[in-house]
Design a protein around this motif. Structure first.
Motif, short mmCIF file in Angstrom:
data_model
loop_
_atom_site.label_atom_id
_atom_site.label_comp_id
_atom_site.label_asym_id
_atom_site.label_seq_id
_atom_site.Cartn_x
_atom_site.Cartn_y
_atom_site.Cartn_z
N VAL A 49 0.86 -1.18 0.00
CA VAL A 49 0.00 0.00 0.00
C VAL A 49 0.90 1.24 0.00
CG1 VAL A 49 -1.89 -1.15 1.18
CG2 VAL A 49 -0.14 0.02 2.53
N THR A 50 0.27 2.38 -0.28
CA THR A 50 1.00 3.66 -0.26
C THR A 50 0.35 4.61 0.74
OG1 THR A 50 -0.31 4.38 -2.16
CG2 THR A 50 1.87 3.47 -2.60
N ALA A 51 -0.19 4.05 1.83
CA ALA A 51 -0.93 4.84 2.81
C ALA A 51 -0.07 5.92 3.46
CB ALA A 51 -1.51 3.93 3.88
N GLU A 52 1.24 5.68 3.57
CA GLU A 52 2.14 6.64 4.19
C GLU A 52 2.98 7.38 3.15
OE1 GLU A 52 4.16 4.34 7.33
OE2 GLU A 52 2.82 5.41 8.71
N ARG A 53 2.40 7.53 1.94
CA ARG A 53 3.04 8.25 0.83
C ARG A 53 4.33 7.57 0.37
NH1 ARG A 53 -1.18 11.27 -0.89
NH2 ARG A 53 -1.80 12.89 0.60
N ARG A 54 4.48 6.29 0.67
CA ARG A 54 5.57 5.46 0.18
C ARG A 54 5.08 4.02 0.19
NH1 ARG A 54 8.32 3.37 4.87
NH2 ARG A 54 7.58 4.39 6.78
N SER A 55 5.69 3.17 -0.59
CA SER A 55 5.25 1.78 -0.71
C SER A 55 5.68 0.98 0.52
CB SER A 55 5.82 1.14 -1.98
OG SER A 55 5.33 1.80 -3.13
N THR A 56 4.71 0.36 1.20
CA THR A 56 5.00 -0.45 2.37
C THR A 56 4.09 -1.68 2.37
OG1 THR A 56 3.41 0.78 3.73
CG2 THR A 56 5.70 1.52 3.78
N ILE A 65 -5.87 -0.34 8.62
CA ILE A 65 -6.13 -0.16 7.20
C ILE A 65 -6.68 -1.43 6.59
CG2 ILE A 65 -3.69 -0.67 6.76
CD1 ILE A 65 -3.84 1.04 4.26
N THR A 66 -7.64 -1.28 5.69
CA THR A 66 -8.15 -2.39 4.90
C THR A 66 -7.89 -2.08 3.43
OG1 THR A 66 -9.89 -2.97 6.47
CG2 THR A 66 -10.20 -3.69 4.21
N ALA A 67 -7.26 -3.00 2.73
CA ALA A 67 -6.95 -2.82 1.31
C ALA A 67 -7.66 -3.91 0.51
CB ALA A 67 -5.45 -2.87 1.07
N SER A 68 -8.40 -3.50 -0.52
CA SER A 68 -9.12 -4.44 -1.39
C SER A 68 -8.57 -4.31 -2.80
CB SER A 68 -10.62 -4.15 -1.38
OG SER A 68 -11.16 -4.20 -0.08
N SER A 69 -8.17 -5.42 -3.39
CA SER A 69 -7.59 -5.39 -4.74
C SER A 69 -8.69 -5.30 -5.79
CB SER A 69 -6.75 -6.64 -4.98
OG SER A 69 -7.58 -7.79 -5.05
N GLY A 70 -8.31 -4.84 -6.97
CA GLY A 70 -9.26 -4.77 -8.08
C GLY A 70 -9.81 -6.13 -8.45
N GLU A 71 -8.97 -7.16 -8.39
CA GLU A 71 -9.44 -8.52 -8.70
C GLU A 71 -10.50 -8.96 -7.70
OE1 GLU A 71 -8.87 -10.43 -11.20
OE2 GLU A 71 -7.39 -9.16 -12.20
N TYR A 140 -13.64 1.01 -12.15
CA TYR A 140 -13.21 0.17 -13.27
C TYR A 140 -11.71 0.30 -13.43
CZ TYR A 140 -13.18 4.60 -15.83
OH TYR A 140 -12.92 5.89 -16.22
N ASP A 141 -11.08 -0.76 -13.88
CA ASP A 141 -9.62 -0.82 -14.03
C ASP A 141 -8.93 -0.33 -12.77
OD1 ASP A 141 -7.37 -1.57 -15.52
OD2 ASP A 141 -7.03 0.48 -16.21
N VAL A 142 -9.39 -0.82 -11.62
CA VAL A 142 -8.87 -0.39 -10.32
C VAL A 142 -7.77 -1.34 -9.86
CG1 VAL A 142 -9.45 -0.13 -7.88
CG2 VAL A 142 -10.96 0.80 -9.62
N ASN A 143 -6.70 -0.79 -9.32
CA ASN A 143 -5.64 -1.61 -8.75
C ASN A 143 -5.99 -2.01 -7.32
OD1 ASN A 143 -2.94 -1.69 -7.01
ND2 ASN A 143 -2.44 -2.33 -9.10
N ARG A 144 -6.42 -1.01 -6.50
CA ARG A 144 -6.81 -1.31 -5.13
C ARG A 144 -7.55 -0.11 -4.54
NH1 ARG A 144 -1.55 0.05 -5.14
NH2 ARG A 144 -0.80 1.63 -3.64
N VAL A 145 -8.26 -0.38 -3.45
CA VAL A 145 -8.92 0.65 -2.66
C VAL A 145 -8.40 0.52 -1.24
CG1 VAL A 145 -11.10 1.53 -1.75
CG2 VAL A 145 -10.99 0.68 -4.10
#
Length: 726
Positions: A49-56, A65-71, A140-145
């Motif tokens: 995720v990039t919740a802290e303005r960097r990839s972690t 945090i809850t992250a849901s993928s596009g798939e 549509y064409d979403v990577n994640r939420v």
């Protein structure tokens, strides 16, 4: 080594559950047998995720945090942000005539987003949006939420007292590929979206995505019909390894019936507001006026530049958002009054929003992780044609303009202070200014004379210093404890009244104690967080039908919507989320949220003291259960899954001072179940899926309007998806 964590059944209170969840990693970390994160073939995958303005790694990020993928969203048949958020723990979506407002752990806003800023920050590919209409926009064409719970007062700043929702779409890549998804369902649903990724050369790549959807209304009068068109173009230019330029243009156009409401019978009201007699089917409602329509358009253009420097990564992102909404409806009744030919009032609302964010982040392998930045926001909102009052138009407002500016500087630092122990500190200074230009004039002799106030103006400025202090401790490679205190701020403004009445900014301080863990060779995930919020000046919107007329000499009552600040209040609770990959083909999910949220002291229409009232849109308990099973079948994989959510009751509205406003102001407890079944061949070049949502076919009330009108959720929907990739 024996592990034992036991709480007597009679003492399994929310606090006991929290202690159990937070203590679990302590017991497992003492095991003599080390865990191997990827030893099991069915190990859970890592989510970045990039919740802290960097990839972690989400499991290494000290945020609930809850992250849901596009798939995952496609598998569930979820094509709107509202449906995704409604399945997220600790999140409730409350309807408004313009769209939806998001509540996270009891913090949210229920009202017109033109006047009351949301308490949960929403961004699309890093571009902020404060519009309630976006909540019902198509995905549509979403990577994640990503859904971040708790105040995000440092990195996301203003209007993030409740949390942040980040929608990230897919970026262009180096491979030539494409795909399409066709969705057919009841209510004559036809949804088609697709994408094409085209590398133009070694440095330049293009991604184009589009969506088209039509659907009949869920209501007997055609209300909530869907006619959506959207498109997105992304162009990525990477001249070398240190420079990346990403240009994005995103558009969205929605046409449909206006805010459809359902009647709630009550005594003493005008008969045309509650002439429905059969309430057995909540979606069978009054006919709409033939001219009833609402159209919403958004166009977003942004450029993101990422440049690697000796100091770190410099990110510069300017953006321009233009939006327009035309509403021709009566938001109170929403009906064609039998035997009359009353005209429908028309409101045209337009906004131009400009933003610029500049950030400098530490190198990826830096011992200390830090980010500093500045943010600038300017929105110009014009609104004309506010609906006149029934039954005879006696006055109208005109030319309402709501400029809104904001500037901020911020920084956050995470520093190792001992082995496996890190400290985080952050600060943000924000300054907002809001101006409302308005006018009012009489359009009949009701007041005894014609009246025109001319254009008037009111301005207020606000500022706040927010921040975060926290500690993170790694008990083991896959077990982390964290504790933090964070503050949030939401700007003040002016309510929907003539003359406009100001309200103060909202401030929140959150104390959070959390734990993130993976056990059993990385197959069992258990995350927990205890939280306690203290807020002041919580912004509460309510309607008043007995407000004095703004026309001098007019003794009739008017309909106004005010925002007041509640006194000091508290919100406490617990979040639990777990995933267990029982076997390579079997996964179970469960989540539990307990929230005790109450307002501080304030009065509605000077008639009713609401001190201690439960915060709207906040059930005390919610429990989510899910499962997914895979089978090898006919050279491919058959997948079955279900999700069900149990929710305690919650307060819907505070319009108790309005005629009929106290009816159905409480939503009772409910459960809602979704099912899905899909098959895909081994190469996954195509897939076929069946899905059903709201299997119970029950409606929940999400808004109570004056005069016994309410908004409700959607009925049972079902359909199939056909997806192809090339």
């Amino acid at each position: 080594m024996t592990r034992s964590l036991c709480v007597p059944p009679a003492r399994r209170t929310p606090l006991a559950l929290a202690v159990l969840a937070l203590a679990a990693p302590l017991a497992w970390a003492q095991s003599d047998t080390p865990t191997t994160p990827t030893a099991a073939p069915q190990a859970l995958q890592e989510i970045v995720v990039t919740a802290e303005r960097r990839s972690t790694n989400v499991q290494k990020t000290a945020i609930s945090i809850t992250a849901s993928s596009g798939e995952e969203l496609r598998a569930k048949g979820q094509t709107t942000l509202e449906s995704t958020l409604s399945d997220t723990p600790a999140v409730t979506v409350m309807a408004t005539p313009q769209g939806g407002q998001v509540f996270v752990r009891g913090v949210g806003s229920q009202g017109d987003s033109n006047y009351v800023d949301p308490a949960v920050s929403l961004s699309l590919d890093g571009v902020y949006s404060g519009r309630a209409e976006r909540v019902f926009a198509s995905l549509y064409d979403v990577n994640r939420v990503e859904v971040l719970r708790g105040p995000q007062g440092t990195l996301y700043g203003r209007n993030a007292t409740g949390g942040s929702v980040n929608v990230l779409t897919n970026n262009p890549g180096p491979r030539l590929e494409g795909g399409a998804n066709l969705q057919l369902g009841n209510y004559d649903l036809v949804h088609l979206d697709g994408f094409a990724n085209v590398p133009l050369d070694e440095q330049l790549s293009l991604r184009v995505a589009a969506m088209r959807e039509t659907r009949d209304g869920y209501f007997s009068n055609g209300g909530r019909a869907s006619d959506l068109t959207a498109g997105r173009l992304k162009l990525l230019y990477k001249p070398n390894a240190d420079v990346s330029l990403l240009a994005t243009v995103d558009s969205f156009d929605s046409v449909g019936a206006g805010a459809t409401t359902v009647p709630r019978a009550f005594a003493g009201g005008p008969p045309f507001f509650n002439w429905k007699t059969d309430y057995s089917d909540p979606w069978t409602v009054d006919p709409l006026h033939p001219a009833d329509v609402q159209r919403t358009r958004f166009t977003t253009a942004s450029l993101q530049a990422d440049i690697q420097t000796a100091l770190g990564t410099l990110t510069v992102q300017p953006a321009l958002v233009r939006s327009k909404r035309l509403t021709q409806t009566d938001l109170v009744a929403g009906i064609a009054v039998p035997g009359t030919t009353l005209p429908l009032p028309e409101t045209v609302w337009q906004e131009t929003q400009k933003t610029l964010e500049v950030r400098l982040a530490s190198p990826v392998r830096s011992v200390a992780q830090w980010v500093v930045g500045a943010y600038w926001f300017d929105a110009r909102n014009t609104q004309t044609g506010v609906p006149p009052s029934y039954p005879t138009p006696t006055w109208e407002s005109y030319g309402t303009r709501v400029p809104n500016t904001s500037q901020a500087v911020f920084g956050q630092l995470t520093l190792p202070v001992a082995q496996d122990l890190r400290a985080t500190g952050g600060l943000r200074y924000t300054r907002d200014e809001k101006t409302t230009d308005y006018g009012v004039r009489s359009t009949s002799a009701w007041a005894g004379t014609a009246y025109d106030s001319g254009m008037l103006s009111a301005t207020n400025a606000y500022s706040a210093l927010t921040g975060k202090l926290g500690l993170e401790f790694d008990l083991a490679r896959q077990n982390m404890l964290y504790a933090q205190v964070a503050t949030g701020y939401k700007a003040g403004g002016f309510g929907i009244s003539v003359p406009p009445k100001p309200f103060e900014p909202e401030h929140l301080t959150a104390f959070e104690l959390g734990s993130k863990n993976r056990f059993l060779d990385n197959t069992l995930q258990l995350n927990a967080e205890l939280f306690h919020y203290r807020y002041r000046n919580y912004q509460v919107m309510y309607a008043d039908s007995a407000a004095p007329s703004p026309i001098p000499g007019d003794t009739s009552a008017s309909f106004m919507q005010y925002v007041v600040n509640a006194g000091a209040g508290q919100i406490s609770g617990l979040d639990l989320e777990s995933r267990w990959r029982v076997a390579a083909d079997t996964e179970l999910k469960a989540a539990l949220t307990y929230t005790d949220a109450h307002y501080g002291n304030f009065a509605v229409a000077d008639l009713q003291n609401m001190n201690g009232a439960r915060v709207v849109g906040t059930p005390r308990w919610t429990v989510s259960l899910g499962a997914e099973q895979h089978w090898d079948l006919a050279g491919g994989t058959l997948t079955a899954g279900f999700n069900t959510r149990f929710s305690d009751g919650y307060t819907v509205s505070l319009n108790n001072a309005m005629p009929g406003g106290n009816l159905n102001g409480q939503q009772s407890g409910f459960h809602k179940t979704d099912l899905r079944l899909s098959w895909a061949p081994a190469d996954e070049r195509w897939s076929l899926a069946l899905w059903a949502r709201n299997l119970e076919n029950e409606a929940q009330t999400t808004q109570v309007l004056p005069f016994g009108r309410a908004q409700i959720t959607d009925p049972r929907t079902f359909g199939l998806n056909l997806g192809v990739k090339f």
